[in-house]
Design a protein around this motif. Structure first.
Motif, PDB file in Angstrom:
ATOM      1  N   LEU A  42     -22.339 -90.922  36.035  1.00 25.69           N
ATOM      2  CA  LEU A  42     -23.939 -89.956  36.765  1.00 25.69           C
ATOM      3  C   LEU A  42     -24.101 -88.504  36.120  1.00 25.69           C
ATOM      4  O   LEU A  42     -22.861 -88.478  35.019  1.00 25.69           O
ATOM      5  N   ALA A  43     -25.057 -88.484  35.221  1.00 23.13           N
ATOM      6  CA  ALA A  43     -25.160 -86.607  34.462  1.00 23.13           C
ATOM      7  C   ALA A  43     -25.303 -85.701  35.805  1.00 23.13           C
ATOM      8  O   ALA A  43     -25.509 -85.963  36.825  1.00 23.13           O
ATOM      9  N   ALA A  44     -26.271 -84.860  35.126  1.00 20.68           N
ATOM     10  CA  ALA A  44     -26.546 -82.906  35.696  1.00 20.68           C
ATOM     11  C   ALA A  44     -27.704 -83.966  37.434  1.00 20.68           C
ATOM     12  O   ALA A  44     -28.026 -85.183  38.186  1.00 20.68           O
ATOM     13  N   GLY A  45     -26.434 -82.901  38.169  1.00 21.45           N
ATOM     14  CA  GLY A  45     -26.561 -83.226  39.511  1.00 21.45           C
ATOM     15  C   GLY A  45     -25.826 -84.110  40.718  1.00 21.45           C
ATOM     16  O   GLY A  45     -26.102 -83.986  41.398  1.00 21.45           O
ATOM     17  N   GLY A  46     -25.480 -84.747  39.540  1.00 18.51           N
ATOM     18  CA  GLY A  46     -24.687 -86.116  40.121  1.00 18.51           C
ATOM     19  C   GLY A  46     -23.674 -86.082  41.224  1.00 18.51           C
ATOM     20  O   GLY A  46     -23.222 -84.924  40.157  1.00 18.51           O
ATOM     21  N   ARG A  47     -22.919 -86.797  41.943  1.00 15.76           N
ATOM     22  CA  ARG A  47     -21.994 -86.126  42.427  1.00 15.76           C
ATOM     23  C   ARG A  47     -21.541 -87.279  42.532  1.00 15.76           C
ATOM     24  O   ARG A  47     -22.154 -88.266  43.610  1.00 15.76           O
ATOM     25  N   LEU A  48     -19.712 -87.085  43.232  1.00 18.22           N
ATOM     26  CA  LEU A  48     -19.501 -88.437  43.643  1.00 18.22           C
ATOM     27  C   LEU A  48     -18.356 -87.372  44.726  1.00 18.22           C
ATOM     28  O   LEU A  48     -16.912 -86.204  44.187  1.00 18.22           O
ATOM     29  N   ILE A  49     -18.020 -88.151  45.831  1.00 23.92           N
ATOM     30  CA  ILE A  49     -17.394 -87.400  46.728  1.00 23.92           C
ATOM     31  C   ILE A  49     -15.975 -88.727  47.068  1.00 23.92           C
ATOM     32  O   ILE A  49     -16.236 -90.190  46.996  1.00 23.92           O
ATOM     33  N   SER A  50     -14.454 -88.735  46.107  1.00 22.70           N
ATOM     34  CA  SER A  50     -13.329 -90.066  46.056  1.00 22.70           C
ATOM     35  C   SER A  50     -12.570 -89.476  47.247  1.00 22.70           C
ATOM     36  O   SER A  50     -11.707 -88.807  47.531  1.00 22.70           O
ATOM     37  N   ARG A  51     -12.730 -90.282  48.276  1.00 21.88           N
ATOM     38  CA  ARG A  51     -11.768 -90.074  48.840  1.00 21.88           C
ATOM     39  C   ARG A  51     -10.676 -91.247  49.579  1.00 21.88           C
ATOM     40  O   ARG A  51     -11.145 -92.444  48.902  1.00 21.88           O
ATOM     41  N   ASP A  52      -9.742 -90.807  49.899  1.00 20.90           N
ATOM     42  CA  ASP A  52      -8.340 -92.591  50.389  1.00 20.90           C
ATOM     43  C   ASP A  52      -7.486 -91.721  51.767  1.00 20.90           C
ATOM     44  O   ASP A  52      -7.454 -90.077  51.929  1.00 20.90           O
ATOM     45  N   ARG A  53      -7.137 -91.983  52.493  1.00 14.13           N
ATOM     46  CA  ARG A  53      -6.699 -91.199  52.801  1.00 14.13           C
ATOM     47  C   ARG A  53      -4.584 -91.667  52.586  1.00 14.13           C
ATOM     48  O   ARG A  53      -4.108 -90.984  53.158  1.00 14.13           O
ATOM     49  N   ASP A  54      -4.431 -92.203  52.048  1.00 10.84           N
ATOM     50  CA  ASP A  54      -3.225 -91.914  51.314  1.00 10.84           C
ATOM     51  C   ASP A  54      -3.573 -91.175  50.105  1.00 10.84           C
ATOM     52  O   ASP A  54      -4.390 -91.492  48.590  1.00 10.84           O
ATOM     53  N   ALA A  55      -2.560 -89.906  50.190  1.00 10.74           N
ATOM     54  CA  ALA A  55      -2.368 -88.662  49.733  1.00 10.74           C
ATOM     55  C   ALA A  55      -1.690 -88.966  47.842  1.00 10.74           C
ATOM     56  O   ALA A  55      -1.982 -88.175  47.306  1.00 10.74           O
ATOM     57  N   GLU A  56      -0.206 -89.966  47.828  1.00 12.12           N
ATOM     58  CA  GLU A  56      -0.464 -89.741  47.037  1.00 12.12           C
ATOM     59  C   GLU A  56      -0.702 -90.658  45.982  1.00 12.12           C
ATOM     60  O   GLU A  56      -1.524 -90.700  44.654  1.00 12.12           O
ATOM     61  N   SER A  57      -1.970 -91.504  46.291  1.00 11.42           N
ATOM     62  CA  SER A  57      -2.532 -92.160  45.264  1.00 11.42           C
ATOM     63  C   SER A  57      -3.933 -91.448  45.315  1.00 11.42           C
ATOM     64  O   SER A  57      -4.052 -91.111  44.080  1.00 11.42           O
ATOM     65  N   LEU A  58      -4.261 -90.782  46.242  1.00  8.05           N
ATOM     66  CA  LEU A  58      -5.280 -89.066  45.424  1.00  8.05           C
ATOM     67  C   LEU A  58      -4.763 -89.007  43.977  1.00  8.05           C
ATOM     68  O   LEU A  58      -5.888 -88.527  43.188  1.00  8.05           O
ATOM     69  N   GLU A  59      -3.806 -88.135  44.487  1.00  3.23           N
ATOM     70  CA  GLU A  59      -2.874 -87.223  43.409  1.00  3.23           C
ATOM     71  C   GLU A  59      -3.110 -87.639  42.275  1.00  3.23           C
ATOM     72  O   GLU A  59      -3.337 -87.726  41.051  1.00  3.23           O
ATOM     73  N   ILE A  60      -2.706 -89.795  41.875  1.00  3.18           N
ATOM     74  CA  ILE A  60      -2.669 -89.874  40.839  1.00  3.18           C
ATOM     75  C   ILE A  60      -4.401 -90.273  40.277  1.00  3.18           C
ATOM     76  O   ILE A  60      -4.427 -90.268  39.176  1.00  3.18           O
ATOM     77  N   ALA A  61      -5.132 -90.327  41.167  1.00 11.09           N
ATOM     78  CA  ALA A  61      -6.442 -91.039  41.164  1.00 11.09           C
ATOM     79  C   ALA A  61      -6.942 -89.401  40.531  1.00 11.09           C
ATOM     80  O   ALA A  61      -7.906 -89.770  39.304  1.00 11.09           O
TER      81      ALA A  61
END
Ligand SMILES: C[S@@+](CC[C@H](N)C(=O)[O-])C[C@H]1O[C@@H](n2cnc3c(N)ncnc32)[C@H](O)[C@@H]1O
Length: 290
Positions: A42-61
């Motif tokens: 991704l570059a200018a204007g690019g965006r990523l929504i990183s989702r997961d239902r596991d809160a602990e994994s998301l914290e590490i991510a």
């Protein structure tokens, strides 16, 4: 911080065909392996929504992807809430979606999470630990018939009734190793795979409503993608793959989309030898009509 080797990185990149200024959602962030792959393109204007239902994994991510944070929004959520979440974020539609289904290496190897036959732990198996239903509740409180139904449907285990009877007789069962021993006691070992593997898969699918979630995703994703937008899915067992394959075929038949993977894509022998867990992976991709 633990990391995760993303499955089929080159094939994911080829089918997702990330546009530097595009908006993407990784629905199964795990420890962030694929999210990194997308974020780096991704570059200018690019965006990523990183989702997961596991809160602990998301914290590490979040930690693992610290250097890419400016383009990433992290969000705890399930497949089924994708449309609502995009509305809340003010995103009309996405250029691409990635769903790398199933359990992560991190979840499998943390004994406390209760997914692993090999590691003694509590019979939990919840990906979202704020939910109530655990594997222990199914094993100890569901009827013999209900348990047999789960094992037959989600584990495709022919001897489901025999297993279910043994489980009910041995109750209460609190740990993964005890359950594995009880199941192994009534199922002959026919290969190098542990005889309780299908039973563990079945419980995991039931605890996490995995197939319902995937079916819901198949219903909502066309409303989340731009014309020309793409979805890439990776599944790890035939029940998941069947849902995806059927949904993709129906969308193509109705003229709304094109299936990009004429044949399912699989990891190379080289990838499998470096990461044996990737062996069952099947990748499919679809593009909405422009
Ligand atoms: C195979 S792992 C993904 C690994 C990740 N692609 C990486 O590179 O690190 C699957 C992840 O998806 C999450 N997951 C599975 N089903 C989900 C669902 N219905 N909604 C949200 N997250 C889900 C799990 O919690 C798990 O962390």
């Amino acid at each position: 911080m633990p990391h995760h080797i993303p499955v089929m990185p080159e094939i994911v990149s080829r089918y997702l065909a990330v546009k530097p200024g595009g908006v993407y959602a990784d629905l199964t962030t795990g420890l962030g392996g694929h999210s990194r792959l997308i974020a780096e393109q991704l570059a200018a204007g690019g965006r990523l929504i990183s989702r997961d239902r596991d809160a602990e994994s998301l914290e590490i991510a979040k930690t693992n992807l610290g250097d890419r944070r400016e383009r990433i929004t992290f969000e705890k959520g399930e497949f089924s809430t994708l449309r609502q979440s995009l509305d809340q974020l003010g995103i009309e539609a996405l250029d691409g979606i990635l769903a790398d289904c199933g359990v992560s290496f991190y979840q499998l190897t943390d004994a406390e999470r209760g997914f692993s036959i090999m590691r003694p732990g509590p019979l939990d198996m919840r990906q979202d630990r704020s939910r109530e239903l655990t594997a222990a509740m199914i094993v100890n409180f569901y009827s013999e018939r209900e348990i047999a139904g789960i094992i037959l449907r989600y584990g495709e285990e022919r001897r489901a009734e025999r297993v279910s009877r043994a489980i009910v007789r041995a109750r209460p069962i609190h740990t993964t190793d005890r359950l594995a021993t009880i199941v192994a006691g009534v199922l002959p070992r026919t290969s190098s795979i542990h005889p309780a593997t299908r039973v563990f898969q079945a419980l995991r699918i039931a605890v996490n409503g995995e197939l319902d979630e995937l079916e819901e995703l198949m219903r909502v994703f066309p409303r989340c993608l731009k014309p020309g937008g793409r979805i890439v899915t990776i599944s790890f067992h035939s029940l998941e793959d069947r849902i995806i394959k059927t949904a993709f075929q129906q969308l193509a038949k109705s003229g709304r989309a094109t299936v990009l993977t004429k044949h399912v894509e699989r990891p190379s022998e080289q990838e499998i030898s470096g990461n044996p867990a990737s062996r069952p992976a099947k990748l499919r991709a679809l593009e909405m009509k422009p």
